[in-house]
Write an enzyme that holds these catalytic residues in place. Structure first.
Site, PDB file in Angstrom:
ATOM      1  N   LYS A 384       0.844  -1.197   0.000  1.00  0.00           N
ATOM      2  CA  LYS A 384       0.000   0.000   0.000  1.00  0.00           C
ATOM      3  C   LYS A 384       0.878   1.245   0.000  1.00  0.00           C
ATOM      4  O   LYS A 384       2.096   1.172   0.226  1.00  0.00           O
ATOM      5  CB  LYS A 384      -0.912  -0.020   1.227  1.00  0.00           C
ATOM      6  CG  LYS A 384      -0.172  -0.051   2.558  1.00  0.00           C
ATOM      7  CD  LYS A 384      -1.135  -0.155   3.727  1.00  0.00           C
ATOM      8  CE  LYS A 384      -0.377  -0.171   5.049  1.00  0.00           C
ATOM      9  NZ  LYS A 384      -1.274  -0.196   6.212  1.00  0.00           N
ATOM     10  N   TYR A 611      13.219  31.717  -1.368  1.00  0.00           N
ATOM     11  CA  TYR A 611      12.010  32.417  -0.941  1.00  0.00           C
ATOM     12  C   TYR A 611      12.177  33.042   0.442  1.00  0.00           C
ATOM     13  O   TYR A 611      12.814  32.471   1.336  1.00  0.00           O
ATOM     14  CB  TYR A 611      10.822  31.451  -0.888  1.00  0.00           C
ATOM     15  CG  TYR A 611      10.272  31.078  -2.247  1.00  0.00           C
ATOM     16  CD1 TYR A 611       9.676  32.032  -3.069  1.00  0.00           C
ATOM     17  CD2 TYR A 611      10.334  29.764  -2.693  1.00  0.00           C
ATOM     18  CE1 TYR A 611       9.161  31.684  -4.303  1.00  0.00           C
ATOM     19  CE2 TYR A 611       9.813  29.406  -3.929  1.00  0.00           C
ATOM     20  CZ  TYR A 611       9.233  30.368  -4.731  1.00  0.00           C
ATOM     21  OH  TYR A 611       8.728  30.024  -5.952  1.00  0.00           O
TER      22      TYR A 611
END
Length: 719
Positions: A384, A611
């Protein structure tokens, strides 16, 4: 879509390809002409129908029976076949020109050759398969399978009269004129209109209904196999008799189509499908290239024999001639397949950022975990969350190859991805599936978890047989019917549409062996086995029981069961460093994450990077821009020096904020760094290593989260 153990089809495609070579080389003519006719004009005529049935088996059920609107597989088939046809035309063009086959050919003749006959004697198959597939796709949209198959039989019957039974229609002048008129459009009725559709339809039917329900006993399956073998042998004898009879009376215009060929192929295909074997995709490629290239090998063998004056051995001895052509065809097909595989991955996968999956380490982990298994227990790997970030299809495919054929996934979409990726065996869906998606469970041969008694009724009301495992809640209180509700659980076994193949629970404190957690885990196991015992006393069959996962197998193997649903441990890590330090199992991490350096530049004092001006250089620094960011799963919390990467065996701290697609690192003092070099984000470089434990600790989480959040755009590459 291949959801079953269909490797026997791959094996038989290789055999069919060599039978096609026999048709074009007549290997027994040096010994007995009648025997050669039986082999090449009767028995070997099963080869091309087999190819067609395999195509129908994998490609067409979704369009004929499911009325699928997803045309991508169909378009892929047409595009791939057209490309093969174009390549084959170019390959054989010099031979066409040398033989003068294109001289004085008009436009109508060229179109006829291109659409029906093929530009070389064996290439008719490619346009014919496209024609047949498109015809069945169109018919499948309008008619039921029964009507569609009757149309295909009628087309085959019409083609039969222009092939092996042509001598009979010559007695009917009007009908003979009709066929002779058609033979100005195509040379044979062995084409995509009359010959191909019926075999594609038969293959599609097998693709729709080939798997035996799990409730059918092995005895009944063996009886059915014996029936198919007997049917094949009887129909094969009828085929030989029919072919020899028609040949004796000289009624055949061509000899590709026989009445007995239809039942013979149906029984043969059923027998082959009953032999369960893992797919060998490379055989599919090799069989295709054997078919396409073998005429060149015939020319090569004959030419080489003439140059070396060895015609008596390699040409006049038909069997040696056949063996030589088979050997060269097989070798050239293998080399061609390798060449295209190389170029397919050449432009690759390592251009930006990627994950490397170490096959040997994965196999090592499988081995050491198997050593822990209690008697009678087998691994059911949890793949999964994209196999905890490692790549579900890649991991499950590798595990298939080493003999593992049971898996568990979280959702039906994960199960479908595995099936479309060619993963074989049982796939258990651990989570909830909405009733709207129940049809997908059967279509993709998935096993659904019964999450409680109400859900069991929903599954039963769907009205079709459904493979399920029942989940029992023994203390986690997430999914599952409560262990004390034995009556409700027993009623689930009475639901006629549920084929109950297992029952399981989930241990929630097995990562610890402290007295408190041990007591809780053992209480869970006791409650679970009490439920199983009570059900069996009521006559309820509990075929397979399982409760162990990674930590359960490592810490509590004595709790036993039929499966161990190993997850994180399979990938060579545990959830935290403290867990692995207290574990004696020698697990090896399977995954590494790497990225290309996109740019190298100098930063001067006072200049800021990234940033928010989060980093300002106090002195001259050298930085590198990595082609990986938080959209790839690199946690943004590693920004501003909390994390690092490895370059040339040295640790380079992350500078400024991690961006969506890039990360900036400080490489001051690391010599020789160039654009295009590789940086290691998780893994080893030289004597340094960054582990997933390091990243988990730096970001305050567990390794499971770090791994499972690795982005989908990172290529997964086995090494």
């Amino acid at each position: 879509m291949d959801t079953k153990l269909t490797g026997s089809l791959d094996d038989c495609k290789i055999i069919a390809a060599f039978l096609v070579i026999a048709i074009h080389t007549s290997p027994l003519t040096s010994f007995n002409a009648e025997a050669d006719f039986v082999l090449t004009r009767i028995l070997a005529r099963t080869a091309v129908p087999f190819f067609l049935m395999v195509t129908g088996y994998f490609l067409l059920p979704q369009y004929i029976f499911g009325k699928s609107m997803d045309h991508r597989p169909l378009l892929r088939f047409v595009r791939k076949t057209l490309l093969l046809y174009a390549a084959a035309i170019l390959i054989f063009l010099p031979v066409n020109l040398y033989a003068g086959q294109l001289e004085d050919m008009g436009a109508a003749d060229f179109i006829r050759m291109l659409l029906f006959d093929g530009t070389f004697y064996h290439l008719w198959y490619l346009p014919a398969s496209i024609t047949g597939v498109l015809l069945l796709w169109m018919l499948g949209k309008k008619f039921s399978f029964q009507i569609l198959f009757m149309i295909c039989l009628a087309l085959y019957g019409f083609g039969l009269s222009g092939d092996s039974y042509y001598g009979f229609i010559m007695k009917l002048p009007a009908v003979e004129d009709l066929y002779n008129g058609l033979f100005h459009i195509f040379s044979h009725t062995r084409n995509g209109l009359f010959y191909v559709p019926v075999f594609l339809a038969m293959g599609a039917r097998f693709g729709h209904t080939s798997s035996y329900p799990s409730c059918v006993s092995a005895y009944l399956r063996n009886r059915k196999r014996r029936f198919h073998i007997c049917g094949f042998l009887i129909s094969l004898l009828l085929l030989i008799f029919e072919g020899m009879l028609l040949h004796r009376f000289h009624v055949q215009r061509h000899d590709s189509m026989y009445l007995s060929l239809l039942p013979c192929m149906a029984f043969l295909f059923a027998v082959v499908l009953s032999i369960k074997k893992r797919p060998v995709p490379v055989f599919r490629s090799i069989s295709t290239w054997i078919y396409l290239l073998h005429p060149l090998m015939i020319i090569l063998v004959r030419g080489a024999a003439k140059l070396t004056h060895c015609q008596a051995v390699f040409v006049e001895n038909s069997l040696i001639h056949y063996i030589s052509v088979c050997f060269l065809s097989g070798f050239s097909a293998w080399m061609t397949g390798r060449y295209f595989t190389f170029h397919k991955h050449r432009y690759d996968l390592k251009g930006r950022a990627w994950i490397e999956v170490d096959r040997k380490k994965l196999s090592h982990n499988v081995s050491v975990l198997k050593d822990l298994l209690p008697p009678g227990c087998k691994l059911m790997p949890a793949v999964k969350a994209n196999a905890y970030g490692h790549g579900a299809v890649l991991i499950a495919g590798i595990l298939n190859q080493i003999g593992i054929d049971s898996f568990c996934a979280a959702s039906v979409s994960e199960g479908i991805e595995l099936r479309k990726g060619g993963v074989c065996g049982e796939i258990l869906i651990l989570g909830y599936t909405h009733p709207e998606y129940f049809p997908l469970l059967g279509k993709y041969d998935l096993t659904q978890t019964v999450i409680n008694s109400r859900y069991a009724k929903l599954l039963n009301e769907y009205g079709k047989p459904m493979k399920v495992h029942i989940k029992i809640d023994t203390g986690m209180h997430r999914l599952g019917e409560r262990a004390e509700h034995v009556e409700e659980i027993a009623h689930i076994f009475e639901l006629k549409n549920l084929m109950i193949e297992g029952i399981y629970t989930h241990l929630c404190a097995d990562e610890s062996t402290s007295p408190k957690d041990r007591a809780f885990t053992e209480a869970q196991a006791k409650a679970f086995y009490q439920v199983v015992s009570a059900l069996r006393k009521r006559g309820c069959s509990c075929p397979r029981v399982h409760l162990l996962a990674s930590y359960g197998l490592i810490n509590y193997p004595e709790l036993s069961g039929d499966y161990a649903r190993v997850g994180i441990a399979l990938y060579g890590v545990l959830s935290s460093r403290s867990d692995v330090e207290g574990c004696s199992v020698p697990l090896l991490p399977v995954l590494s994450v790497k990225a290309r350096i996109a740019a190298v530049r100098d930063i001067f004092p006072g200049e800021s990077v990234g940033y928010g001006l989060a980093y300002t250089a106090a002195e001259k620094r050298k930085i590198a821009v990595l082609s990986i960011g938080y959209a790839d799963g690199l946690p943004r919390a590693l920004s501003c020096g909390k994390g690092s990467a490895l370059v040339n065996g040295r640790r380079a701290p992350i500078t400024g904020r991690i961006c969506m697609d890039q990360t900036i690192i400080d490489i001051t003092g690391i010599p020789g760094v160039r654009e295009g070099d590789i940086a290691v984000v998780i893994g080893r470089s030289g004597g340094e290593e960054i582990t997933v434990y390091d990243i988990a600790e730096q970001t305050g989480t567990i390794t499971n989260e770090i791994l499972s959040r690795l982005g989908g755009r990172l290529e997964r590459i086995p090494v």
